[in-house]
Design a protein around this motif. Structure first.
Motif, PDB file in Angstrom:
ATOM      1  N   ALA A 301       0.854  -1.192   0.000  1.00 52.72           N
ATOM      2  CA  ALA A 301       0.000   0.000   0.000  1.00 52.72           C
ATOM      3  C   ALA A 301       0.885   1.236   0.000  1.00 52.72           C
ATOM      4  CB  ALA A 301      -0.922   0.002   1.218  1.00 52.72           C
ATOM      5  N   LYS A 302       0.384   2.300  -0.584  1.00 48.05           N
ATOM      6  CA  LYS A 302       1.158   3.540  -0.597  1.00 48.05           C
ATOM      7  C   LYS A 302       0.254   4.738  -0.860  1.00 48.05           C
ATOM      8  CE  LYS A 302       2.512   3.116  -5.492  1.00 48.05           C
ATOM      9  NZ  LYS A 302       3.661   3.101  -6.428  1.00 48.05           N
ATOM     10  N   HIS A 303       0.775   5.891  -0.425  1.00 50.78           N
ATOM     11  CA  HIS A 303       0.111   7.163  -0.692  1.00 50.78           C
ATOM     12  C   HIS A 303       0.708   7.768  -1.971  1.00 50.78           C
ATOM     13  CE1 HIS A 303      -1.588   7.134   3.375  1.00 50.78           C
ATOM     14  NE2 HIS A 303      -0.386   6.815   3.815  1.00 50.78           N
ATOM     15  N   ILE A 304      -0.137   8.339  -2.790  1.00 51.23           N
ATOM     16  CA  ILE A 304       0.303   9.044  -3.992  1.00 51.23           C
ATOM     17  C   ILE A 304      -0.145  10.500  -3.880  1.00 51.23           C
ATOM     18  CG2 ILE A 304       0.106   9.218  -6.506  1.00 51.23           C
ATOM     19  CD1 ILE A 304       1.669   6.812  -5.606  1.00 51.23           C
ATOM     20  N   GLN A 325      -3.436  16.877  -4.013  1.00 50.02           N
ATOM     21  CA  GLN A 325      -4.412  15.809  -4.213  1.00 50.02           C
ATOM     22  C   GLN A 325      -3.787  14.520  -3.682  1.00 50.02           C
ATOM     23  OE1 GLN A 325      -7.671  15.930  -5.602  1.00 50.02           O
ATOM     24  NE2 GLN A 325      -7.773  13.846  -4.789  1.00 50.02           N
ATOM     25  N   HIS A 326      -4.445  13.906  -2.709  1.00 52.37           N
ATOM     26  CA  HIS A 326      -3.937  12.663  -2.117  1.00 52.37           C
ATOM     27  C   HIS A 326      -4.775  11.484  -2.588  1.00 52.37           C
ATOM     28  CE1 HIS A 326      -4.468   9.483   0.961  1.00 52.37           C
ATOM     29  NE2 HIS A 326      -3.150   9.559   1.047  1.00 52.37           N
ATOM     30  N   MET A 327      -4.083  10.396  -2.935  1.00 54.75           N
ATOM     31  CA  MET A 327      -4.747   9.161  -3.332  1.00 54.75           C
ATOM     32  C   MET A 327      -4.097   7.989  -2.615  1.00 54.75           C
ATOM     33  SD  MET A 327      -5.048   9.970  -7.405  1.00 54.75           S
ATOM     34  CE  MET A 327      -3.444  10.787  -7.348  1.00 54.75           C
ATOM     35  N   MET A 328      -4.873   6.947  -2.398  1.00 54.48           N
ATOM     36  CA  MET A 328      -4.400   5.758  -1.694  1.00 54.48           C
ATOM     37  C   MET A 328      -4.508   4.552  -2.615  1.00 54.48           C
ATOM     38  SD  MET A 328      -3.367   4.780   1.389  1.00 54.48           S
ATOM     39  CE  MET A 328      -3.178   3.261   2.329  1.00 54.48           C
ATOM     40  N   TYR A 329      -3.448   3.754  -2.677  1.00 55.82           N
ATOM     41  CA  TYR A 329      -3.443   2.529  -3.487  1.00 55.82           C
ATOM     42  C   TYR A 329      -3.102   1.341  -2.594  1.00 55.82           C
ATOM     43  CZ  TYR A 329      -3.755   5.094  -7.882  1.00 55.82           C
ATOM     44  OH  TYR A 329      -4.188   5.884  -8.928  1.00 55.82           O
ATOM     45  N   ILE A 330      -3.893   0.279  -2.712  1.00 56.21           N
ATOM     46  CA  ILE A 330      -3.632  -0.966  -1.985  1.00 56.21           C
ATOM     47  C   ILE A 330      -3.599  -2.096  -2.997  1.00 56.21           C
ATOM     48  CG2 ILE A 330      -4.489  -2.572  -0.240  1.00 56.21           C
ATOM     49  CD1 ILE A 330      -5.777  -0.259   1.200  1.00 56.21           C
ATOM     50  N   PHE A 331      -2.463  -2.802  -3.022  1.00 60.17           N
ATOM     51  CA  PHE A 331      -2.223  -3.864  -4.006  1.00 60.17           C
ATOM     52  C   PHE A 331      -2.475  -3.348  -5.418  1.00 60.17           C
ATOM     53  CE2 PHE A 331      -3.395  -6.331  -0.157  1.00 60.17           C
ATOM     54  CZ  PHE A 331      -2.176  -6.987   0.008  1.00 60.17           C
ATOM     55  N   HIS A 334      -6.685   1.606  -6.762  1.00 56.36           N
ATOM     56  CA  HIS A 334      -7.043   2.908  -6.214  1.00 56.36           C
ATOM     57  C   HIS A 334      -8.224   2.761  -5.255  1.00 56.36           C
ATOM     58  CE1 HIS A 334      -8.913   7.130  -6.974  1.00 56.36           C
ATOM     59  NE2 HIS A 334      -8.130   7.158  -5.914  1.00 56.36           N
ATOM     60  N   ILE A 335      -8.117   3.405  -4.071  1.00 52.34           N
ATOM     61  CA  ILE A 335      -9.186   3.380  -3.085  1.00 52.34           C
ATOM     62  C   ILE A 335      -9.814   4.771  -3.053  1.00 52.34           C
ATOM     63  CG2 ILE A 335      -9.804   2.841  -0.702  1.00 52.34           C
ATOM     64  CD1 ILE A 335      -8.545   0.515  -2.263  1.00 52.34           C
ATOM     65  N   PRO A 336     -10.879   5.004  -3.808  1.00 47.18           N
ATOM     66  CA  PRO A 336     -11.423   6.360  -3.955  1.00 47.18           C
ATOM     67  C   PRO A 336     -11.867   6.996  -2.645  1.00 47.18           C
ATOM     68  CG  PRO A 336     -12.316   4.887  -5.633  1.00 47.18           C
ATOM     69  CD  PRO A 336     -11.596   4.032  -4.650  1.00 47.18           C
ATOM     70  N   ILE A 337     -12.343   6.180  -1.697  1.00 44.64           N
ATOM     71  CA  ILE A 337     -12.853   6.754  -0.466  1.00 44.64           C
ATOM     72  C   ILE A 337     -11.762   7.439   0.352  1.00 44.64           C
ATOM     73  CG2 ILE A 337     -12.523   4.735   1.026  1.00 44.64           C
ATOM     74  CD1 ILE A 337     -15.330   5.358   2.171  1.00 44.64           C
ATOM     75  N   ALA A 338     -10.487   7.112   0.073  1.00 39.70           N
ATOM     76  CA  ALA A 338      -9.366   7.721   0.791  1.00 39.70           C
ATOM     77  C   ALA A 338      -8.840   8.979   0.110  1.00 39.70           C
ATOM     78  CB  ALA A 338      -8.228   6.709   0.950  1.00 39.70           C
ATOM     79  N   ASP A 339      -9.451   9.371  -1.003  1.00 34.38           N
ATOM     80  CA  ASP A 339      -8.993  10.587  -1.689  1.00 34.38           C
ATOM     81  C   ASP A 339      -9.229  11.822  -0.826  1.00 34.38           C
ATOM     82  OD1 ASP A 339      -8.377   8.978  -3.775  1.00 34.38           O
ATOM     83  OD2 ASP A 339      -9.898   9.739  -5.163  1.00 34.38           O
ATOM     84  N   ILE A 340      -8.236  12.700  -0.817  1.00 35.37           N
ATOM     85  CA  ILE A 340      -8.331  13.946  -0.060  1.00 35.37           C
ATOM     86  C   ILE A 340      -7.806  15.085  -0.932  1.00 35.37           C
ATOM     87  CG2 ILE A 340      -7.580  15.247   1.972  1.00 35.37           C
ATOM     88  CD1 ILE A 340      -7.240  12.612   3.434  1.00 35.37           C
ATOM     89  N   SER A 358     -12.837  15.558   1.834  1.00 36.78           N
ATOM     90  CA  SER A 358     -12.732  14.113   1.661  1.00 36.78           C
ATOM     91  C   SER A 358     -14.120  13.511   1.616  1.00 36.78           C
ATOM     92  CB  SER A 358     -11.939  13.493   2.835  1.00 36.78           C
ATOM     93  OG  SER A 358     -12.726  13.503   4.018  1.00 36.78           O
ATOM     94  N   GLY A 359     -14.178  12.204   1.344  1.00 33.41           N
ATOM     95  CA  GLY A 359     -15.444  11.512   1.345  1.00 33.41           C
ATOM     96  C   GLY A 359     -16.064  11.404   2.722  1.00 33.41           C
ATOM     97  N   PHE A 360     -15.268  11.686   3.767  1.00 32.07           N
ATOM     98  CA  PHE A 360     -15.769  11.620   5.138  1.00 32.07           C
ATOM     99  C   PHE A 360     -16.250  12.969   5.644  1.00 32.07           C
ATOM    100  CE2 PHE A 360     -12.441   8.324   4.768  1.00 32.07           C
ATOM    101  CZ  PHE A 360     -13.228   7.206   5.010  1.00 32.07           C
TER     102      PHE A 360
END
Length: 457
Positions: A301-304, A325-331, A334-340, A358-360
């Motif tokens: 996993a990593k932050h982009i 713009q922050h994005m999260m990738y796991i394996f 892209h995990i859209p809910i983690a976008d900030i 964010s989505g939260f």
């Protein structure tokens, strides 16, 4: 928060349900039933008491512990405070963290440093830390100051040392009206301008009897002072964040770190966009130890990050803006809910307002960097969000931010300042940031001085 009391009420009803006690006629009766009996008659009080089985007591204890844990997790603001030696150094066998920190501070090559105190507004404390008729001593910009609030709520900041015989006004000083009374001889200094208004044992007060009064303002939940090496009056002020001032957003936590670096190193991070996808790419679960965060174990996993930095033009030339713009990738997914999406507005040399979408929900991080002494900075972050946003979401976001900040601190605490760095084309914003930041220095801005025959300050 309105829902805090509702939460406590719910816990008060549900937690006792985890255990039953033998209260009436040797039969297990739910605690709620016992409460009803207590309300409707005397039978409850005349019934012989029997201790419940140990298993039920243990279950009740676990329930209470879980309730307390949930309350702290879900509703209590996050508080993180790190001293100079808590973070930012690799441990060495046989040495305490404090010894390592002090050794690095003494022996590190500092480089050719810019002036140590830029001109501008700096946070000295949170508004909530100063009650009416209270005085608090703080050390900022190499000076000991006495910050006090009058009974009417007005805040004043004076030099802490009395001009009479040097007593510390913040150590036992008394707030009298809009004045601060010295604990040594009772001299009273007005907060507005530092003028001595009364000396108990003389009728005539010399016109020149005064202590330095610092321009200050209270805004966005913080108390700020204005510093200028030449005594120039404020030319700008921090903006009002309406959502904080009107109470629409509330503070859900804060962090504080002491940093061993020059103040300019911290805001320069915003213009150093290249470091984001290296130092801040490993997930926050990897921690802050730079020897471990790049381990292959964390590569799943990593932050982009995508970022840009630009200064604004007059009349807001003292402001710069970083868009991220922050994005999260796991394996690899892209995990859209983690976008900030983040917009950071740096106001002057030591204040940043970071708006997060964010989505939260939406959040505001208020960052301040204040020099304590030439190469010692106090970095704080406070997170604000809407009243109905769950506190645990804000706490999680602030915790993740603190992990990323502590990775930066690992760099700042050990690096030297390079006045003429070797930059590639993609680093051009660093040079532009240094030119922008130079506006906060004057010809007489103080510089770092050290004795040649000593490794001490």
């Amino acid at each position: 928060m309105q829902y805090r009391y509702l939460f406590l009420l719910v816990l008060g009803i549900l937690v006792p349900s985890l255990a039953t006690v033998g209260l009436v006629q040797d039969r297990p009766v739910d605690i709620h039933a016992a409460w009803v009996l207590a309300l409707i008659g005397d039978t409850f009080w005349s019934t012989q008491w029997q201790w419940p089985p140990a298993g039920q007591l243990a279950l009740l204890a676990v329930g209470l512990a879980v309730a307390v844990w949930l309350y702290r997790l879900l509703l209590c603001p996050l508080k993180i405070s790190r001293t100079l030696h808590d973070v930012g150094y690799h441990p060495l066998a046989g040495y305490s963290r404090k010894d390592v920190a002090n050794d690095v501070r003494r022996r590190r090559r500092r480089g050719e440093l810019p002036p140590v105190y830029p001109n501008g507004w700096f946070r000295v404390m949170d508004s909530s830390q100063l009650r009416p008729s209270q005085v608090v001593g703080v050390t900022v910009l190499g000076e000991k100051l006495a910050v006090f609030r009058s009974g009417s709520g007005a805040v004043s900041v004076l030099d802490a040392y009395c001009t009479h015989l040097g007593a510390d006004l913040s150590m036992g000083g008394k707030v009298v009206g809009d004045c601060l009374q010295c604990p040594f001889h009772g001299w009273m200094f007005r907060g507005e301008d530092g003028k001595c208004m009364r000396i108990p044992y003389t009728e005539k007060v010399p016109d020149f009897a005064r202590v330095k009064s610092w321009p200050c303002l209270e805004r966005n939940g913080c108390i700020y002072i204005w510093y200028h090496c030449d005594g120039v009056e404020p030319t700008w002020t921090p903006p009002v964040i309406d959502e904080i001032e009107n109470g629409e957003w509330t503070c859900r936590g804060s962090t504080e770190h002491l940093i061993n670096s020059h103040i300019e190193e911290v805001p320069e991070n915003a213009a150093d966009v290249a470091h984001l996808n290296y130092l801040h790419a490993p997930i926050v679960a990897a921690g802050v130890n730079l020897s471990n965060i790049y381990s292959p174990s964390w590569e799943f996993a990593k932050h982009i990050w995508q970022a840009s930095w630009q200064p604004e033009t007059a009349p807001d030339a003292h402001i710069s803006v970083m868009l991220t713009q922050h994005m999260m990738y796991i394996f690899g997914r892209h995990i859209p809910i983690a976008d900030i999406k983040a917009t950071a507005r740096q106001v002057g040399p030591g204040i940043v307002f970071l708006f997060l979408e964010s989505g939260f929900g939406s959040f505001m991080l208020v960052q301040s960097i204040t020099p304590v002494e030439p190469l010692l900075q106090r970095l704080t972050h406070s997170i604000y969000t809407g009243r109905w946003t769950p506190t645990f979401l804000a706490k999680f976001l602030l915790w993740g931010e603190s992990i990323q900040v502590e990775r930066d601190i690992m760099i700042w605490n050990n690096k030297c300042y390079v006045p003429r760095p070797l930059l590639v084309r993609e680093d051009s914003s660093i040079g532009r940031h240094r030119r922008w930041y130079s506006q906060f220095y004057s010809e007489n801005s103080p510089r770092f001085k050290v004795q040649r025959n000593s490794l001490d300050w």
